[in-house]
Enzyme design. Structure first.
Site, short mmCIF file in Angstrom:
data_model
loop_
_atom_site.label_atom_id
_atom_site.label_comp_id
_atom_site.label_asym_id
_atom_site.label_seq_id
_atom_site.Cartn_x
_atom_site.Cartn_y
_atom_site.Cartn_z
N TYR A 98 -1.59 -0.90 10.96
CA TYR A 98 -1.75 -1.53 9.64
C TYR A 98 -0.58 -1.19 8.73
CZ TYR A 98 -3.21 -1.87 4.74
OH TYR A 98 -3.23 -2.13 3.39
N THR A 117 0.82 -1.21 0.00
CA THR A 117 0.00 0.00 0.00
C THR A 117 0.86 1.27 0.00
OG1 THR A 117 -1.42 1.28 1.48
CG2 THR A 117 -0.10 -0.38 2.52
N ASP A 118 0.28 2.37 -0.46
CA ASP A 118 1.00 3.66 -0.37
C ASP A 118 1.03 4.18 1.07
OD1 ASP A 118 -1.66 4.41 -0.09
OD2 ASP A 118 -1.62 5.97 -1.62
N GLU A 119 0.26 3.53 1.96
CA GLU A 119 0.23 4.02 3.35
C GLU A 119 1.56 3.81 4.06
OE1 GLU A 119 -3.31 3.32 5.61
OE2 GLU A 119 -4.50 2.97 3.82
N LYS A 164 2.46 -3.54 7.13
CA LYS A 164 2.71 -3.68 5.68
C LYS A 164 4.16 -3.25 5.37
CE LYS A 164 0.25 -4.78 2.83
NZ LYS A 164 -0.12 -6.12 2.30
#
Ligand code: NAD
Length: 349
Positions: A156, A130-132, A160
């Site tokens: 989260y 994810t870009d998070e 990741k």
């Protein structure tokens, strides 16, 4: 090269779309999924009878079972999507995220390493992230590139980020052929009702409040799920080993703008079934306390995948959102089974 592929998380929102795209490209697809609360076999109904599709209900942390599946199917790679994926749940209960996202990825990497060492052949481990992991963007013109430093904010995104690091380390240390993709927010059909867009659609149809965190000015870059699935298969087939590709939709939008557009689409497509007492869907919008660690802005620079692999998204936010709203209106059975809780009992009880 064998055309068998393992897709982890194949009963999830993005995974089920990736399964359909892989079948369209003539792979023998093996979907590995534990069927957590977010896994849904109904999302795979359209492919369940395909002779090129099989399903294994397995926890990715279970090394013995992963070894068995690798030996049985002898795939040309793993497209790894299985994860705990909901930020709010990671704040109230981070343990499952550490287990599935970090230990699960480690288990798959070790199983893949031993499989490749013992059996050779072409193999690719494609990790879907994810870009998070990049954290918050500061300037209005800034974009996340593949070189942006990691600065995850939530349990989260931290889990990741950890799994991304493991994948790159296994590539570097053990020469396992790996590739990582980091994608922006997805939306589309079969999205679990706890996520922003389906949550708003289903609340609006039930005349419930549409809760917006803080002032609703958090910016996300939105990508239609089928565009993501195409991008993933493109990277799986053509991406260079050891590389990272950012995937985005070129659709930066404030959360409040997303909800306004949704309400307007509902007026158009579901005006005639508006619940009694609701004059306009927009009237249901309410602002609630922001969640801790909420990042203000994410935006992706997806020029590398475009230049090197020729991928661009097909949908604009307007066309994708219209398809999404239409799907939820036409597929009540899918989400009503989830909302009334009968789905898990039927499948797993
Ligand atoms: P999802 O929650 O809809 O699906 C996750 C799937 O993984 C479910 O079917 C679940 O049963 C399965 N799963 C979870 N833990 C497992 C375990 N231990 N063993 C086997 N299966 C397990 O998630 P999603 O939105 O489809 O996201 C898929 C992947 O894409 C995730 O890795 C996520 O981090 C990444 N991603 C998501 C988005 C997004 O906007 N949704 C954006 C970028 C990246």
């Amino acid at each position: 090269m064998s055309k068998s592929i393992i897709i982890t998380g194949g009963a999830g929102f993005i995974g089920s779309s990736v399964v359909r795209e892989a079948l369209r490209r003539n792979y023998e697809v093996v979907s590995v999924d534990k069927l957590t609360y977010a896994g849904n076999l109904d999302s795979l109904k359209s492919v369940a009878d395909s002779t090129s599709f099989s399903f294994e209900q397995i926890d990715i942390c279970d090394r013995v079972e992963i070894d068995r599946v690798l030996l049985k199917h002898r795939p040309c790679g793993i497209l790894h999507l299985a994860a705990e994926s909901h930020v709010d749940r990671s704040i109230t209960g981070p343990g499952d995220f550490i287990k599935s996202n970090i230990e699960g990825t480690y288990t798959l990497l070790e199983a893949s390493r031993h499989y490749v060492e013992e059996h050779g052949g072409d193999f690719k481990f494609h990790h879907v992230s994810t870009d998070e992991v990049y954290g918050d963007l500061e300037g209005v013109d800034d974009l996340f590139t593949e070189e942006t430093s990691y600065a995850p904010s939530s349990p989260y995104s931290a889990s990741k980020a950890a799994s991304d690091h493991l994948v790159r380390a296994w590539g570097r240390t053990y020469q396992l052929p790996t590739v990582v993709t980091n994608c922006s927010n997805n939306y589309g059909p079969r999205h679990f009702p706890e996520k922003l867009i389906p949550h708003m659609i289903l609340n609006a149809l039930a005349a419930k409040p549409l809760p917006i965190y803080g002032d609703g000015c958090q910016i996300r870059d939105w990508l239609y799920v089928e565009d993501h699935a195409e991008a993933l298969l493109t990277v799986f087939e053509k991406g260079a080993s050891g590389e990272t590709y950012n995937i985005g939709g070129h659709n930066e939008m404030k959360n409040i703008e997303v909800v306004h557009q949704l309400c307007d689409l509902l007026e158009e497509l579901a005006g005639d079934i508006k619940p009694a007492g609701v004059a306009a869907y927009r009237d249901l919008i309410t602002f609630v306390k922001d969640r801790p660690g909420h990042d203000v802005r994410y935006a992706i620079d997806a020029s590398k995948i475009q230049k090197e692999l020729g991928w661009v998204p097909r949908e604009t936010f307007e066309t994708g959102l219209r398809k999404t709203v239409q799907w939820y209106l036409e597929n009540r059975d899918w989400w009503e089974a989830i909302l009334n809780g009968s789905y898990r009992l039927e499948r797993l009880g």
